[in-house]
Design a protein around this motif. Structure first.
Motif, mmCIF file in Angstrom:
data_model
loop_
_atom_site.group_PDB
_atom_site.id
_atom_site.type_symbol
_atom_site.label_atom_id
_atom_site.label_comp_id
_atom_site.label_asym_id
_atom_site.label_seq_id
_atom_site.Cartn_x
_atom_site.Cartn_y
_atom_site.Cartn_z
ATOM 1 N N PRO A 13 0.825 -1.205 0.000
ATOM 2 C CA PRO A 13 0.000 0.000 0.000
ATOM 3 C C PRO A 13 0.864 1.262 0.000
ATOM 4 N N SER A 14 0.391 2.271 -0.680
ATOM 5 C CA SER A 14 1.173 3.510 -0.811
ATOM 6 C C SER A 14 1.293 4.262 0.517
ATOM 7 N N TRP A 15 0.374 4.062 1.432
ATOM 8 C CA TRP A 15 0.411 4.797 2.697
ATOM 9 C C TRP A 15 1.328 4.150 3.734
ATOM 10 N N ALA A 16 1.709 2.894 3.522
ATOM 11 C CA ALA A 16 2.572 2.204 4.499
ATOM 12 C C ALA A 16 4.007 2.700 4.345
ATOM 13 N N VAL A 17 4.630 3.034 5.455
ATOM 14 C CA VAL A 17 6.016 3.498 5.441
ATOM 15 C C VAL A 17 6.920 2.275 5.542
ATOM 16 N N VAL A 18 7.451 1.864 4.392
ATOM 17 C CA VAL A 18 8.307 0.688 4.306
ATOM 18 C C VAL A 18 9.635 1.125 3.699
ATOM 19 N N CYS A 37 3.858 -2.154 10.583
ATOM 20 C CA CYS A 37 3.507 -0.821 10.074
ATOM 21 C C CYS A 37 2.195 -0.413 10.723
ATOM 22 N N GLY A 38 2.268 0.375 11.777
ATOM 23 C CA GLY A 38 1.060 0.764 12.498
ATOM 24 C C GLY A 38 0.452 -0.432 13.194
ATOM 25 N N ASN A 39 -0.806 -0.745 12.858
ATOM 26 C CA ASN A 39 -1.490 -1.872 13.496
ATOM 27 C C ASN A 39 -1.507 -3.127 12.627
ATOM 28 N N ALA A 40 -0.610 -3.175 11.634
ATOM 29 C CA ALA A 40 -0.585 -4.317 10.723
ATOM 30 C C ALA A 40 0.850 -4.708 10.373
ATOM 31 N N TYR A 41 0.977 -5.916 9.878
ATOM 32 C CA TYR A 41 2.253 -6.393 9.353
ATOM 33 C C TYR A 41 2.168 -6.426 7.835
ATOM 34 N N TRP A 63 5.836 -7.335 -2.070
ATOM 35 C CA TRP A 63 4.742 -7.357 -1.106
ATOM 36 C C TRP A 63 3.759 -8.441 -1.515
ATOM 37 N N CYS A 64 3.290 -9.225 -0.541
ATOM 38 C CA CYS A 64 2.335 -10.289 -0.863
ATOM 39 C C CYS A 64 1.046 -10.225 -0.050
ATOM 40 N N ARG A 65 1.090 -9.587 1.133
ATOM 41 C CA ARG A 65 -0.160 -9.499 1.911
ATOM 42 C C ARG A 65 0.041 -8.656 3.159
ATOM 43 N N ARG A 66 -1.061 -8.416 3.849
ATOM 44 C CA ARG A 66 -1.056 -7.693 5.119
ATOM 45 C C ARG A 66 -1.847 -8.525 6.116
#
Length: 71
Positions: A13-18, A37-41, A63-66
């Motif tokens: 996702p574009s909003w996730a800081v990775v 990343c926040g409340n998710a992996y 990236w494959c999933r959250r």
């Protein structure tokens, strides 16, 4: 002890800081990585491709999933 392997992280996702670059112990030991990343992996997987980064050929983890953190 072996030197860590630098990898490229791409997608998600574009909003996730990775970070663009990450380190793993080895491709064999860590074919998948997950970053909080926040409340998710955010999960990334090595599918066998490489890309040139600053003159160095690095493995690309896509990236494959959250998944979400359990409360």
């Amino acid at each position: 002890m072996e030197k860590p392997v630098r990898i490229i992280l791409t997608g998600g996702p574009s909003w996730a800081v990775v970070p663009d670059i990450w380190e793993v112990a080895s491709l064999e030991d860590e074919p998948k990585v997950k970053l909080l990343c926040g409340n998710a992996y955010e999960h990334f997987e090595f599918l066998g491709s490489y890309s040139l980064h600053e003159g160095e050929q690095l493995p690309v983890y896509r990236w494959c999933r959250r998944t979400y953190v359990a409360e």
